[in-house]
Design a protein around this motif. Structure first.
Motif, mmCIF file in Angstrom:
data_model
loop_
_atom_site.group_PDB
_atom_site.id
_atom_site.type_symbol
_atom_site.label_atom_id
_atom_site.label_comp_id
_atom_site.label_asym_id
_atom_site.label_seq_id
_atom_site.Cartn_x
_atom_site.Cartn_y
_atom_site.Cartn_z
ATOM 1 N N MET A 1 -0.026 71.235 33.282
ATOM 2 C CA MET A 1 1.149 72.085 33.055
ATOM 3 C C MET A 1 1.353 72.961 34.282
ATOM 4 N N THR A 2 2.570 73.079 34.704
ATOM 5 C CA THR A 2 2.866 73.868 35.882
ATOM 6 C C THR A 2 2.607 75.347 35.637
ATOM 7 N N PRO A 3 1.797 75.999 36.491
ATOM 8 C CA PRO A 3 1.658 77.453 36.360
ATOM 9 C C PRO A 3 3.020 78.110 36.439
ATOM 10 N N PRO A 4 3.268 79.141 35.655
ATOM 11 C CA PRO A 4 4.619 79.696 35.542
ATOM 12 C C PRO A 4 5.147 80.360 36.802
ATOM 13 N N LEU A 5 5.396 79.565 37.818
ATOM 14 C CA LEU A 5 6.113 80.078 38.969
ATOM 15 C C LEU A 5 7.600 79.845 38.774
ATOM 16 N N TYR A 6 7.954 79.570 37.510
ATOM 17 C CA TYR A 6 9.350 79.534 37.133
ATOM 18 C C TYR A 6 9.829 80.960 36.865
ATOM 19 N N LEU A 7 8.962 81.926 37.140
ATOM 20 C CA LEU A 7 9.278 83.316 36.835
ATOM 21 C C LEU A 7 10.600 83.783 37.416
ATOM 22 N N PRO A 8 10.939 83.447 38.678
ATOM 23 C CA PRO A 8 12.187 83.974 39.228
ATOM 24 C C PRO A 8 13.426 83.495 38.490
ATOM 25 N N THR A 9 13.285 82.417 37.699
ATOM 26 C CA THR A 9 14.444 81.914 36.982
ATOM 27 C C THR A 9 14.662 82.622 35.661
ATOM 28 N N LEU A 10 13.669 83.424 35.257
ATOM 29 C CA LEU A 10 13.804 84.119 33.988
ATOM 30 C C LEU A 10 14.667 85.362 34.168
ATOM 31 N N ALA A 11 15.516 85.621 33.228
ATOM 32 C CA ALA A 11 16.384 86.808 33.307
ATOM 33 C C ALA A 11 15.641 88.026 32.771
ATOM 34 N N LEU A 12 15.870 89.164 33.394
ATOM 35 C CA LEU A 12 15.330 90.402 32.848
ATOM 36 C C LEU A 12 16.084 90.736 31.575
ATOM 37 N N GLU A 13 15.309 90.901 30.530
ATOM 38 C CA GLU A 13 15.938 91.124 29.234
ATOM 39 C C GLU A 13 15.943 92.615 28.896
ATOM 40 N N ASN A 14 17.048 93.056 28.287
ATOM 41 C CA ASN A 14 17.136 94.432 27.790
ATOM 42 C C ASN A 14 16.743 95.449 28.858
ATOM 43 N N CYS A 15 17.403 95.357 30.016
ATOM 44 C CA CYS A 15 16.969 96.135 31.179
ATOM 45 C C CYS A 15 17.407 97.592 31.133
ATOM 46 N N SER A 16 17.376 98.201 30.012
ATOM 47 C CA SER A 16 17.660 99.635 29.925
ATOM 48 C C SER A 16 16.337 100.375 29.859
ATOM 49 N N MET A 17 16.151 101.324 30.762
ATOM 50 C CA MET A 17 14.881 102.040 30.800
ATOM 51 C C MET A 17 14.771 103.089 29.696
ATOM 52 N N GLY A 18 15.878 103.453 29.067
ATOM 53 C CA GLY A 18 15.816 104.429 27.997
ATOM 54 C C GLY A 18 15.371 103.787 26.695
ATOM 55 N N LEU A 19 14.555 104.460 25.893
ATOM 56 C CA LEU A 19 14.065 103.916 24.640
ATOM 57 C C LEU A 19 14.861 104.498 23.484
ATOM 58 N N PRO A 20 15.314 103.650 22.556
ATOM 59 C CA PRO A 20 16.069 104.156 21.405
ATOM 60 C C PRO A 20 15.173 104.978 20.492
ATOM 61 N N ALA A 21 15.808 105.817 19.702
ATOM 62 C CA ALA A 21 15.046 106.692 18.790
ATOM 63 C C ALA A 21 14.256 105.876 17.779
ATOM 64 N N SER A 22 14.788 104.685 17.463
ATOM 65 C CA SER A 22 14.125 103.836 16.474
ATOM 66 C C SER A 22 12.951 103.065 17.037
ATOM 67 N N HIS A 23 12.686 103.217 18.353
ATOM 68 C CA HIS A 23 11.613 102.453 18.976
ATOM 69 C C HIS A 23 10.279 102.811 18.334
ATOM 70 N N PRO A 24 9.436 101.813 17.993
ATOM 71 C CA PRO A 24 8.181 102.106 17.300
ATOM 72 C C PRO A 24 7.240 102.923 18.172
ATOM 73 N N ARG A 25 6.526 103.856 17.569
ATOM 74 C CA ARG A 25 5.595 104.682 18.314
ATOM 75 C C ARG A 25 4.282 103.916 18.503
ATOM 76 N N LEU A 26 3.558 104.301 19.524
ATOM 77 C CA LEU A 26 2.289 103.664 19.820
ATOM 78 C C LEU A 26 1.340 103.833 18.634
ATOM 79 N N ALA A 144 8.933 76.250 42.968
ATOM 80 C CA ALA A 144 9.500 77.125 41.941
ATOM 81 C C ALA A 144 11.021 77.117 41.929
ATOM 82 N N GLY A 145 11.637 76.478 42.923
ATOM 83 C CA GLY A 145 13.091 76.426 42.976
ATOM 84 C C GLY A 145 13.738 77.711 43.441
ATOM 85 N N VAL A 146 13.004 78.528 44.211
ATOM 86 C CA VAL A 146 13.554 79.802 44.674
ATOM 87 C C VAL A 146 13.699 79.858 46.190
ATOM 88 N N GLY A 147 13.320 78.792 46.874
ATOM 89 C CA GLY A 147 13.506 78.723 48.316
ATOM 90 C C GLY A 147 12.794 79.820 49.071
#
Length: 658
Positions: A1-26, A144-147
C-alpha cells in the motif's frame, strides 16, 4: 500500500480556527474513545540538530543499549536478469542489475553518539532523504502527484541525518540487561555480563527488511535502528522494482557491472541516456490504465502482472542481499568493498564509501541461520511469499509483517499446495488498516495458515490503536502534525514505534533460540502478546476510530476534532494527567488489541522442538553453495524470469508501450 504521500491532495476541512460553543470539552463523553497511552521511551536529543532552533526535521535517538552504526553498499548482482516484459520508453523496467542496501548494526564505540572527538576520522552520518536530495524529493513529487511542491515539503528533511554513525566499528560486547530509561545514556558505554554458554563476543541475529510502495532503505530507519540498538544486524534493501519514489542504479565504466557486461550476462537493456551518464534512474512505476490499483475502492483490482513480477524481483534482491551479508560474515568484506558502487564518483554516493571499516571484526559476527524476514505493506507481502518458499529461503525461520497489503500477495490458487507458511509469524496492523475488511480477513488467514496442523507455529495478530499506515515508518515521526491534521493519527508516533518494537522483540524472544534471544534482553517486555484476546467484532464501537468508507485504510475518524488535530501532544498530556488523577494508569488493552495468539502449550512445544544450534548450523551449512563459487541462493524463482523479446509468450498489452 502506498504510504500516504497523497496528503497534498487532501482538502483542509473546516478550516475555521474558532471553536463553536457546542464543541465538546476535553475529557467529555465524545473524547472518551481516545486511547489511554503510556509515555514513549526517553530519547534525549544528541545536540543542536535536534533542537527547534535548527531548521531541520530530526529523528529520535534509539532506545536500546547499543549505539548504532550504518553502512551503504551497492554491489553488482551475481545473477542479473529481467523479470517481466513490461516496458516504458521501449525499455524493460523490472530488471535486476545491482543490489543496494543500508545495514544497521550494533556499534562498539565508547562514545554514546559514536563520534570520535578531536579526530580527523570522526564518523559522519548518513542522510535520511538520500543523495542527490533534490532529485529524490522530485521523485516523491512525481509519486505523490504534486510535482515541484515536494521540494518545499521535503526541504527541512534534506538536512536530516540518521542518528547513527557511518562505518562505525561493530560491537564486541554484550549489552547490559537494562534499558536506557532505567540506566540512563551511560548504559550505552557499559558492558553487560555474558550469558551462560555464549561466546565472548556476541554473534548478532540478522533481520532482512523489505520496504513498502513509496519507501526506501532509509524510510524505516527508526524501526531498523531500534532493532540494531537492541542487538540485531538489519539489512534494509532498496528495491529497484519501481516501488520506490526514485532510485539510482550505478554501473562501472568497464568490466563487471558495466552496462555492456550486464546486457551480455543478464539480457537487460538500457536507454541511450542511461549509457551516456553511466547510471539508470528508476522512478515509481504506475500500472498503465490502472494507476491506483492500491486503493481499497479500485474497481479494476490489482495489476497482477506488475505486482507478481515485482515480488519476484524483490525476492531475488533479498537473495542477493543475503549473499552480501554471508560474504561479510565469512571475513570477505574487503571483496564487497572492492565491488561497492556507493563511493566517491558514483551517483547518490557519499565520498566516505566504506572507508575505515575493519572487516576482520565482522568475521563470524552475524548469525546467518534463524534469520528474521520483516517488511511493511508491500514489503510485508514480500515476506509472506518468502515464508511460503522455505525451500528457497531456508535460512529464514520467522517473519514479522507490518500493515500487510494483502491484495499485493500472489493469489494462493496460483501456488502449489505445498507453498504454505510453516514458520512463526507476527502480524501488526495499524488501526486504520484494520478497518479495511477484506485486508484484515486476509491477514488473519495468514496467521491461521501459520498455525495450521499438523505442525502449528506460534503466530500472533494485533492492532495498535490510534495508528495509521505510516506509523511504522519515519514519516509519522518526521511529520507528526501532518499525520494528525490530515490522517487523524491520535497515537504518539514515538509511542507507536515503541509498541511496534516491543511487540516484535517479545515475539523474537519466544521464537529465537535462547542464545540469540539474549541479545535483546534489555527491551521492556510489556506483555503485548500475552494480553486477552479482543475479537474485532466484539470491540465496543465507541472505542473504534473507524472512518467513513471513502477513507478506509487512509485515515481514522476522531471526535473532538480541533484540539486533538492541532495540538495532539497537548491533548494526550492533559488526558494522561487526568487519567492519573483518577487512578487510571494505561493497560495493555488501552493501546493494542490482540486478535489472534497461540496457546502457551504450542509456544512451549515449538521451543522444545527447536533444533540445537550446532545441528541447525550444520543443516544450514550443508544447504549452502560454495562461497567462492560467487553464486547466490539459487532456488527457483516463483515466476520464471522473462528472457524473451517483445511479443513473447505471456506478455499483455496493458503494460506495454504503445
Amino acid at each position: 500500500m502506498t504510504p500516504p504521500l497523497y496528503l497534498p491532495t487532501l482538502a483542509l476541512e473546516n478550516c475555521s480556527m474558532g471553536l463553536p460553543a457546542s464543541h465538546p470539552r476535553l475529557g467529555g463523553k465524545q473524547t472518551g474513545d481516545i486511547p489511554n497511552a503510556q509515555k514513549p521511551k526517553a530519547r534525549p536529543p544528541r545536540g543542536f540538530r535536534d533542537t527547534v532552533i535548527f531548521p531541520a526535521r530530526s529523528l529520535p535517538t534509539y532506545t536500546g543499549p547499543y549505539p548504532v552504526g550504518t553502512m551503504e553498499i551497492e554491489v553488482p548482482a551475481q545473477n542479473p536478469q529481467v523479470f517481466s516484459d513490461i516496458k516504458r520508453q521501449g525499455k524493460h523496467v523490472l530488471e535486476l542489475e545491482t543490489c543496494l542496501v543500508t545495514i544497521y548494526y550494533p556499534s562498539n564505540s565508547a562514545e554514546p553518539n559514536l563520534k570520535k572527538k578531536n579526530s580527523k576520522h570522526a564518523h559522519s552520518r548518513q542522510l535520511w532523504l538520500g543523495r542527490p536530495r533534490l532529485d529524490v524529493a522530485n521523485g516523491y513529487g512525481q509519486f505523490a502527484g504534486v510535482g515541484k511542491l515536494a521540494e518545499i515539503v521535503f526541504l527541512p528533511a534534506m538536512f536530516t541525518k540518521l542518528p547513527a554513525y557511518r562505518n562505525a566499528p561493530i560491537a564486541e560486547h554484550w549489552a547490559p540487561s537494562v534499558n536506557t530509561k532505567a540506566g540512563g545514556l551511560k548504559v550505552k558505554t557499559e558492558n553487560g555480563s555474558k550469558p551462560d554458554g555464549a561466546s565472548e563476543k556476541p554473534s548478532f541475529p540478522l533481520i532482512l527488511f523489505s520496504h513498502g510502495l513509496g519507501g526506501t532503505r532509509t524510510m524505516y530507519s527508526s524501526l531498523c535502528g531500534e532493532f540494531a540498538s537492541y542487538g540485531f544486524v538489519v539489512c534494509a534493501i532498496e528495491h529497484r522494482d519501481g516501488s520506490g519514489p526514485r532510485t539510482f542504479v550505478n554501473h562501472a565504466k568497464s568490466g563487471q557491472s558495466s552496462m555492456e557486461e550486464r546486457e551480455a550476462q543478464g539480457g537487460v537493456d538500457h536507454l541511450s541516456d542511461d549509457s551516456s551518464r553511466g547510471y539508470d534512474v528508476i522512478d515509481y512505476l504506475f500500472p498503465k490504465d490502472n494507476p491506483y490499483d492500491t486503493s481499497p475502492h479500485n474497481d479494476k483490482g490489482v495489476d497482477r502482472e506488475l505486482r507478481d513480477a515485482q515480488i519476484a524481483l524483490r525476492m531475488a534482491e533479498i537473495g542477493e542481499a543475503y549473499s552480501v551479508m554471508r560474504e561479510i560474515c565469512e571475513g570477505k568484506g574487503e571483496r564487497v568493498a572492492g565491488r561497492n558502487l556507493r563511493r566517491k564518483g558514483f551517483k547518490g554516493a557519499s565520498s566516505h564509501g566504506l572507508e575505515g571499516i575493519d572487516w576482520s571484526q565482522w568475521k563470524d559476527r552475524i548469525r546467518l541461520d534463524h534469520v528474521t524476514a520483516a517488511g511493511h505493506s508491500f514489503g510485508a507481502a514480500t515476506v509472506v511469499e518468502m515464508l511460503r518458499h522455505d525451500d528457497r529461503f531456508h535460512y529464514v525461520s520467522q517473519g514479522i509483517i507490518y500493515d500487510t497489503w494483502g491484495a499485493g500477495l500472489i493469489p494462493p490458487e496460483t501456488e502449489p499446495s505445498q507453498h504454505r507458511i510453516r514458520a512463526p509469524l507476527l502480524a501488526i496492523n495499524s488501526e486504520a488498516f484494520t478497518y479495511w475488511p477484506s485486508n484484515f480477513e486476509l491477514v488473519e488467514e495468514l496467521v491461521r495458515e501459520a498455525q495450521e496442523d499438523p505442525d502449528p507455529k506460534p503466530s500472533w495478530l494485533l492492532t495498535l490503536r490510534g495508528t495509521i499506515h505510516v506509523s511504522q515508518s519515519d514519516f509519522s515521526i518526521m511529520y507528526p502534525h501532518v499525520c494528525s491534521l490530515f490522517l487523524k493519527m491520535v497515537a504518539n508516533p514515538k509511542r507507536a514505534l515503541d509498541l511496534n518494537i516491543n511487540a516484535s522483540l517479545e515475539f523474537l524472544s519466544h521464537v529465537l533460540p535462547k542464545e540469540l534471544a539474549e541479545v535483546s534482553r534489555a527491551y521492556q517486555n510489556e506483555g503485548l502478546l500475552g494480553s486477552q484476546i479482543s475479537p474485532l467484532d466484539r470491540i465496543p464501537s465507541q472505542l473504534k476510530l473507524k472512518p467513513h468508507d471513502e477513507w478506509i485504510a487512509m485515515r481514522l475518524k476522531i471526535r473532538h476534532e480541533w484540539l486533538l488535530r492541532i495540538s495532539p501532544a497537548l491533548f494526550r498530556k492533559v488526558q494522561r494527567v487526568r487519567n492519573e488523577q483518577k487512578g487510571k494508569p494505561p493497560e495493555t488493552g488501552d493501546e493494542a488489541w490482540l486478535h489472534v495468539k497461540p496457546t502457551a502449550e504450542s509456544v512451549e512445544h515449538f521451543m522444545r522442538g527447536m533444533e540445537k544450534p550446532q545441528d541447525q548450523q550444520k543443516k544450514y551449512d550443508d544447504a549452502l553453495p560454495a562461497a567462492d563459487a560467487g553464486e547466490e541462493d539459487q532456488g527457483k524463482p516463483i515466476h520464471a524470469p522473462f528472457k524473451g523479446g517483445e511479443g513473447a509468450k505471456g506478455s499483455t498489452a496493458v503494460n506495454q508501450d504503445p
